[in-house]
Design an enzyme around this catalytic site. Structure first.
Site, PDB file in Angstrom:
ATOM      1  N   ARG A 144      -1.434  12.149   0.598  1.00  0.00           N
ATOM      2  CA  ARG A 144      -1.049  12.760  -0.774  1.00  0.00           C
ATOM      3  C   ARG A 144      -0.260  14.363  -1.015  1.00  0.00           C
ATOM      4  NH1 ARG A 144      -4.947  11.476  -4.556  1.00  0.00           N
ATOM      5  NH2 ARG A 144      -6.840  10.773  -3.895  1.00  0.00           N
ATOM      6  N   PHE A 152       0.854  -0.880  -0.561  1.00  0.00           N
ATOM      7  CA  PHE A 152       0.158  -0.056   0.311  1.00  0.00           C
ATOM      8  C   PHE A 152       0.472   1.358   0.034  1.00  0.00           C
ATOM      9  CE2 PHE A 152      -3.484   2.562  -0.005  1.00  0.00           C
ATOM     10  CZ  PHE A 152      -4.465   2.416   0.202  1.00  0.00           C
TER      11      PHE A 152
HETATM   12  C1  PRP Z   1      -5.686   5.936  -8.795  1.00  0.00           C
HETATM   13  C2  PRP Z   1      -5.056   5.868  -9.853  1.00  0.00           C
HETATM   14  C3  PRP Z   1      -5.390   5.628 -11.086  1.00  0.00           C
HETATM   15  C4  PRP Z   1      -6.352   4.427 -10.809  1.00  0.00           C
HETATM   16  C5  PRP Z   1      -5.423   2.688 -11.391  1.00  0.00           C
HETATM   17  O1  PRP Z   1      -6.693   6.108  -9.216  1.00  0.00           O
HETATM   18  O2  PRP Z   1      -4.474   7.136  -9.910  1.00  0.00           O
HETATM   19  O3  PRP Z   1      -6.395   6.520 -12.056  1.00  0.00           O
HETATM   20  O4  PRP Z   1      -6.616   4.335  -9.968  1.00  0.00           O
HETATM   21  O5  PRP Z   1      -5.612   2.194 -10.789  1.00  0.00           O
HETATM   22  P1  PRP Z   1      -6.226   0.891 -11.948  1.00  0.00           P
HETATM   23  O6  PRP Z   1      -5.400   0.020 -12.526  1.00  0.00           O
HETATM   24  O7  PRP Z   1      -6.390  -1.048 -11.287  1.00  0.00           O
HETATM   25  O8  PRP Z   1      -7.390   0.764 -12.844  1.00  0.00           O
HETATM   26  P2  PRP Z   1      -7.863   6.567  -7.748  1.00  0.00           P
HETATM   27  O9  PRP Z   1      -9.288   5.740  -8.272  1.00  0.00           O
HETATM   28  O10 PRP Z   1      -7.414   6.302  -6.744  1.00  0.00           O
HETATM   29  O11 PRP Z   1      -7.820   8.401  -8.090  1.00  0.00           O
HETATM   30  P3  PRP Z   1      -7.629   9.316  -6.844  1.00  0.00           P
HETATM   31  O12 PRP Z   1      -6.517   9.557  -7.990  1.00  0.00           O
HETATM   32  O13 PRP Z   1      -8.528  10.334  -7.394  1.00  0.00           O
HETATM   33  O14 PRP Z   1      -6.524   8.813  -5.824  1.00  0.00           O
END
Ligand code: PRP
Length: 183
Positions: free
Chosen positions: A164, A151
């Site tokens: 962040r 994580f």
């Molecule tokens: C994260 C990251 C990608 C996505 C990747 O975004 O920024 O967009 O997950 O995951 P995947 O390969 O399993 O699709 P998140 O949904 O956590 O949003 P955030 O950037 O706002 O934290």
């Protein structure tokens, strides 16, 4: 906040150096052609801001916020778009900037969406990749670091919208995410 950190995986200095290397590779690839840089919010905010300041072509900044719902979104090609870009990308060179590729679902779906919208060329740069977590095969064109299946937080990456703003990338103590942050 820093008490919740297990260990630092990538230091500020390593990030700074790698961002400049990625920018050099991206500058070489485009050879001065103008691009539309799509920041995929929120996670990529720091990485994308740091990266584009080293790019030497004209860069249009665009912001996008999406949610994917697992395999369903891959098979249907649908993402929930919470915020869309403002620019028509028909015939443009698009650089999608991500913080992390995990299952690959978000990026494979987003890339398909931009192809449908008529982009001339689509490239993906990601700060981090967790190849061991892929559900759909997806490789970024430019990758900062591969990380193990831990994580990770910091430099834009969150847990429950926290951490962040850490300037480095770190793993989180297990009890934080297993107990929903309660001690
Ligand atoms: C994260 C990251 C990608 C996505 C990747 O975004 O920024 O967009 O997950 O995951 P995947 O390969 O399993 O699709 P998140 O949904 O956590 O949003 P955030 O950037 O706002 O934290």
């Amino acid at each position: 906040m820093t008490n919740d950190i297990e260990r630092i995986l990538i230091t500020e200095e390593q990030i700074y150096k790698r961002v400049r290397e990625l920018a050099c590779d991206i500058n070489d690839y485009y050879g001065g052609k103008p691009i539309v840089a799509v920041f995929v919010l929120k996670g990529s905010a720091f990485f994308a801001s740091d990266l584009i300041r080293w790019l030497n072509m004209d860069v249009t900044m665009e912001f996008m916020s999406v949610s994917s719902y697992g395999m369903e979104s891959v098979s249907s090609g649908k993402l929930t778009i919470k915020r869309d870009i403002d620019t028509d990308i028909m015939g443009k060179h698009v650089l999608i900037i991500e913080d992390i590729i995990d299952t690959g679902i978000t990026l494979s779906t987003l890339e398909r969406l931009f192809r449908q919208r008529g982009a001339a060329d689509i490239k993906v740069v990601t700060m981090l990749s967790k190849p061991s977590r892929r559900i759909v095969p997806f490789a970024a064109d430019f990758t900062g670091f591969e990380v193990p299946d831990e994580f990770v937080v910091g430099y834009g990456l969150d847990y429950a919208d926290k951490y962040r703003n850490l300037p480095y990338i770190a793993s989180l103590k297990r009890h934080i995410y297993e107990n929903n942050g309660e001690e």
